[in-house]
Design a protein around this motif. Structure first.
Motif, PDB file in Angstrom:
ATOM      1  N   SER A 131      35.144  61.616  47.256  1.00 33.10           N
ATOM      2  CA  SER A 131      35.008  60.286  47.848  1.00 33.10           C
ATOM      3  C   SER A 131      34.254  59.338  46.932  1.00 33.10           C
ATOM      4  CB  SER A 131      34.274  60.382  49.187  1.00 33.10           C
ATOM      5  OG  SER A 131      35.077  61.011  50.167  1.00 33.10           O
ATOM      6  N   PHE A 132      34.698  58.072  46.931  1.00 36.08           N
ATOM      7  CA  PHE A 132      34.081  56.948  46.232  1.00 36.08           C
ATOM      8  C   PHE A 132      34.357  56.917  44.728  1.00 36.08           C
ATOM      9  CE2 PHE A 132      31.141  58.158  49.731  1.00 36.08           C
ATOM     10  CZ  PHE A 132      31.447  57.113  50.582  1.00 36.08           C
ATOM     11  N   SER A 133      34.880  58.007  44.141  1.00 31.53           N
ATOM     12  CA  SER A 133      35.084  58.016  42.702  1.00 31.53           C
ATOM     13  C   SER A 133      36.078  56.958  42.257  1.00 31.53           C
ATOM     14  CB  SER A 133      35.555  59.405  42.242  1.00 31.53           C
ATOM     15  OG  SER A 133      34.531  60.355  42.426  1.00 31.53           O
ATOM     16  N   HIS A 134      37.072  56.657  43.091  1.00 31.94           N
ATOM     17  CA  HIS A 134      38.046  55.621  42.762  1.00 31.94           C
ATOM     18  C   HIS A 134      38.031  54.509  43.805  1.00 31.94           C
ATOM     19  CE1 HIS A 134      39.679  58.124  39.575  1.00 31.94           C
ATOM     20  NE2 HIS A 134      39.701  59.133  40.421  1.00 31.94           N
ATOM     21  N   GLY A 135      36.919  54.352  44.488  1.00 32.32           N
ATOM     22  CA  GLY A 135      36.806  53.317  45.499  1.00 32.32           C
ATOM     23  C   GLY A 135      37.441  53.677  46.819  1.00 32.32           C
ATOM     24  N   LEU A 136      37.858  54.936  46.980  1.00 32.85           N
ATOM     25  CA  LEU A 136      38.489  55.399  48.211  1.00 32.85           C
ATOM     26  C   LEU A 136      37.769  56.632  48.750  1.00 32.85           C
ATOM     27  CD1 LEU A 136      42.239  55.226  47.099  1.00 32.85           C
ATOM     28  CD2 LEU A 136      41.065  53.614  48.605  1.00 32.85           C
ATOM     29  N   LEU A 137      37.905  56.866  50.047  1.00 29.37           N
ATOM     30  CA  LEU A 137      37.397  58.100  50.633  1.00 29.37           C
ATOM     31  C   LEU A 137      38.318  59.257  50.265  1.00 29.37           C
ATOM     32  CD1 LEU A 137      36.385  56.840  54.192  1.00 29.37           C
ATOM     33  CD2 LEU A 137      34.946  57.067  52.162  1.00 29.37           C
ATOM     34  N   LEU A 174      35.371  49.066  52.169  1.00 27.55           N
ATOM     35  CA  LEU A 174      35.835  49.706  50.937  1.00 27.55           C
ATOM     36  C   LEU A 174      37.301  49.398  50.672  1.00 27.55           C
ATOM     37  CD1 LEU A 174      34.240  53.285  51.118  1.00 27.55           C
ATOM     38  CD2 LEU A 174      33.508  51.354  49.718  1.00 27.55           C
ATOM     39  N   TRP A 175      38.092  49.363  51.729  1.00 29.09           N
ATOM     40  CA  TRP A 175      39.518  49.094  51.569  1.00 29.09           C
ATOM     41  C   TRP A 175      39.743  47.679  51.031  1.00 29.09           C
ATOM     42  CZ3 TRP A 175      43.791  51.338  50.710  1.00 29.09           C
ATOM     43  CH2 TRP A 175      45.025  50.701  50.937  1.00 29.09           C
ATOM     44  N   GLU A 176      38.987  46.728  51.536  1.00 30.42           N
ATOM     45  CA  GLU A 176      39.117  45.353  51.061  1.00 30.42           C
ATOM     46  C   GLU A 176      38.740  45.257  49.573  1.00 30.42           C
ATOM     47  OE1 GLU A 176      37.377  40.866  52.025  1.00 30.42           O
ATOM     48  OE2 GLU A 176      36.833  42.571  53.288  1.00 30.42           O
ATOM     49  N   ALA A 224      40.351  44.906  43.831  1.00 30.73           N
ATOM     50  CA  ALA A 224      40.334  45.489  42.490  1.00 30.73           C
ATOM     51  C   ALA A 224      41.742  45.761  41.989  1.00 30.73           C
ATOM     52  CB  ALA A 224      39.513  46.781  42.496  1.00 30.73           C
ATOM     53  N   ARG A 225      42.600  46.200  42.900  1.00 30.36           N
ATOM     54  CA  ARG A 225      43.983  46.481  42.516  1.00 30.36           C
ATOM     55  C   ARG A 225      44.723  45.205  42.145  1.00 30.36           C
ATOM     56  NH1 ARG A 225      47.319  50.546  46.223  1.00 30.36           N
ATOM     57  NH2 ARG A 225      47.091  48.867  47.774  1.00 30.36           N
ATOM     58  N   GLU A 226      44.443  44.118  42.892  1.00 28.42           N
ATOM     59  CA  GLU A 226      45.081  42.851  42.584  1.00 28.42           C
ATOM     60  C   GLU A 226      44.624  42.320  41.242  1.00 28.42           C
ATOM     61  OE1 GLU A 226      47.415  41.055  44.086  1.00 28.42           O
ATOM     62  OE2 GLU A 226      47.709  42.686  45.512  1.00 28.42           O
ATOM     63  N   GLN A 227      43.338  42.477  40.951  1.00 24.60           N
ATOM     64  CA  GLN A 227      42.787  41.975  39.690  1.00 24.60           C
ATOM     65  C   GLN A 227      43.314  42.798  38.509  1.00 24.60           C
ATOM     66  OE1 GLN A 227      38.570  42.145  40.269  1.00 24.60           O
ATOM     67  NE2 GLN A 227      38.551  40.402  41.667  1.00 24.60           N
ATOM     68  N   GLY A 228      43.686  44.051  38.775  1.00 23.37           N
ATOM     69  CA  GLY A 228      44.163  44.925  37.710  1.00 23.37           C
ATOM     70  C   GLY A 228      45.603  44.683  37.329  1.00 23.37           C
ATOM     71  N   LYS A 229      46.323  43.905  38.142  1.00 22.53           N
ATOM     72  CA  LYS A 229      47.740  43.661  37.877  1.00 22.53           C
ATOM     73  C   LYS A 229      47.914  42.691  36.694  1.00 22.53           C
ATOM     74  CE  LYS A 229      49.607  44.543  42.481  1.00 22.53           C
ATOM     75  NZ  LYS A 229      50.324  43.966  43.640  1.00 22.53           N
TER      76      LYS A 229
END
Length: 267
Positions: A202-208, A255-257, A262-267
């Motif tokens: 958990s938390f290593s990639h921003g997810l549970l 965390l989901w938000e 982060a995913r949007e910024q990575g695109k």
């Protein structure tokens, strides 16, 4: 009064004191990662830190634990460490001269780049990212609060950062210190046997973390999801990812938000 903190690991390297701000970037040093704990209750340590993987790593010298008994620096015959709050009010406050003396002694035994942290409910929330950053420093000096807290002048003078373990109040900082150290020490090189487990938890990639299963294949009428027994590693990874995302979305909207942004910024 002894000037040397009680060490639960290898002897500390003696260096000149220079307090730093929270999370100062520093290369990982060859010497053992050092944790200093300034506390009124040194017998509380190592506590659970002396067990399991952290305890084994402590014995093997992968990290070092030094307790600094605050009472040793107390004033007068009764070794007083606190006094009444300026301006009135309930409770007692840890004295700046006492804590200052303890800090000066402690900082002679740790690398200058090691930050000083005060465990406080009004501090920055401790999380996995902070643990990862701490694991990259030479160590840390932790101050365990008691009573109504610590004289603000100590925090201002040394530039000490405050760290909170959550939105609740404990009777002292010792339990919080053990939690912070456990989360950090397990990230040090060689402490965990399987480095991949750190990346998957958990938390290593921003997810549970996704659900885990093991034998027997059927228990109380409940079966292991078939995909996990398929041997198809690509499908297993997709299933685990989807589970992590769904659990995070439902249980931790915050965390989901952040993950979505982060995913949007990575695109």
């Amino acid at each position: 009064m002894s000037d040397a903190p009680k060490s639960h690991g290898r002897k500390a390297v003696r260096l000149s004191p220079t307090p730093r701000e929270l999370m100062t970037e520093a290369p990982v040093l060859a010497r053992a990662w050092t944790a200093q704990v300034i506390t009124l209750f040194p017998d509380a340590f190592p506590g659970v830190l002396g067990l399991s993987l952290t305890g084994k790593a402590l014995q093997e010298g992968k990290w070092q634990l030094d307790t600094v008994p605050l009472r040793d620096f107390g004033e007068g015959r009764h070794r007083n460490v606190d006094d009444t709050p300026a301006g009135g009010g309930a409770g007692m406050v840890l004295r700046p001269d006492v804590m200052g003396a303890a800090l000066e002694t402690a900082r002679r035994n740790i690398a200058p780049a090691a930050p000083i942290l005060y465990l406080s409910p009004r501090g920055r929330r401790f999380d996995q990212s902070v643990a990862r950053q701490l694991a990259q420093t030479p160590g840390v000096t932790l101050i365990c609060g008691r009573f109504e807290g610590l004289d603000q002048r100590v925090l201002d003078h040394y530039g000490i950062a405050e760290v909170s373990m959550g939105d609740y109040v404990l009777t002292g900082g010792e339990i919080a210190a053990q939690a912070l150290l456990d989360a950090t020490v397990r990230l040090l090189p060689g402490v965990l046997g399987n480095a991949e487990s750190v990346e998957e938890e958990s938390f290593s990639h921003g997810l549970l973390e996704h659900p885990q299963y093991t034998r027997p294949a059927t228990w109380q009428g409940l079966e292991i999801p078939p995909v996990l027994l398929s041997g198809h590693h690509g499908e297993i990874e997709k299933w685990r990812r989807a589970q992590s995302e769904e659990i995070t979305r439902v249980r931790r909207p915050d965390l989901w938000e952040a993950h979505q942004k982060a995913r949007e910024q990575g695109k």
